[in-house]
Design an enzyme around this catalytic site. Sequence first.
Site, short mmCIF file in Angstrom:
data_model
loop_
_atom_site.label_atom_id
_atom_site.label_comp_id
_atom_site.label_asym_id
_atom_site.label_seq_id
_atom_site.Cartn_x
_atom_site.Cartn_y
_atom_site.Cartn_z
N MET A 1 84.10 17.44 82.26
CA MET A 1 84.08 17.00 81.31
C MET A 1 84.51 15.45 81.09
SD MET A 1 87.68 18.81 80.41
CE MET A 1 88.33 19.04 78.49
N GLY B 1 88.73 13.92 79.39
CA GLY B 1 87.62 14.34 79.58
C GLY B 1 88.20 14.13 81.29
N SER B 2 87.64 14.97 82.11
CA SER B 2 88.21 15.43 83.88
C SER B 2 86.96 16.52 83.90
CB SER B 2 89.36 15.41 83.75
OG SER B 2 90.37 15.32 84.99
N ARG B 3 88.42 17.46 84.37
CA ARG B 3 87.82 18.27 85.31
C ARG B 3 88.60 19.72 85.55
NH1 ARG B 3 85.68 17.42 91.18
NH2 ARG B 3 87.90 19.19 91.77
N ILE C 1 92.18 19.16 86.33
CA ILE C 1 92.62 17.72 87.49
C ILE C 1 92.71 16.92 86.09
CG2 ILE C 1 91.69 16.70 88.99
CD1 ILE C 1 90.66 19.34 89.50
#
Length: 232
Positions: free
Chosen positions: A102, A189-191, A159
Site C-alpha cells: 500500500m 501505507g505499508s504492506r 506490516i
Amino acid sequence: MSLTDTIRNTFVPIHREGYPFIAGFFVVSLILGWLWDPLFWIGMVLTVWCIYFYRDPERVTPMDDDLVISPADGKVSFVGLAVPPAELDLGYEPMTRVSVFMNVFSVHINRSPVRGKIDKVVHRPGKFLNAELDKASTENERNSVLIESPHGKVGVVQIAGLVARRIVCWSNQDDELSVGERFGLIRFGSRVDVYLPSDATVRVAVGQTAIAGETVLADYGTERGEPVVRIA
C-alpha cells in the site's frame, strides 16, 4: 432518490479513525489563519488531504468461502513460498504468501480476506524498513491475525513501513469476521501479507493492482455458480 442518498453516493465515506485527525487539522488551520491568512489555506489543503487519506469507500465483496479476497488496496508485490511469522503458530514450513503493498495514496482500510473466527491477534514491535523489502516480513513492526476459515488457518499480517508507523487493529481474539469485513488499518501505507493453506491456488501476479474486499487473490478450485455479493 432522497437528499441523503444523493449525498451518500456523491461523497466517499470517511472512517471514524480519521475524525480526530481531520478535526485537529481543521482547528490548526483556523489558528494559523488567525495569525496569517495564507497559512489557513495551507492548513485546509492538509485537512483535505487527511480526509482523502481516511476515505473508506464501499466495496462489492463476493460471499464465497472458496475465494480469498484481497485485504488491502495496492500492488501485489510478492507471490510465492515463505515461512510465516512464528507468532502465528503455523509451523516452520514455507506456505503460500501473497503480499499487497500500500502506498500513501491507497485506501488504508484493511479487510478480512476470508470468513472465519479469529484464533489470535499478536502485535510485535520491530524496525521500520521499506515495506517492499522481503525482510520487512520478519524485521518490521507488525500485527499478525490468525483466522480459522472454512478451508483451514489463514494468516494475515499488517506490516509497518518506512513511513507507516501506526498499525490499528480493532478486531480481537474469538471475533467472527465476514469476508471483506473491516478489521484494521495502517496509516500512511505499508504492506499486508496473507499466508494461505496448501490447497489454495493463487489467481494474481506480481505487479497487479489489488482492491481490498473485491480482488480475488486465490481460490480453492471448486466449481461455483453465480456469486452472492455484499456491499459494505
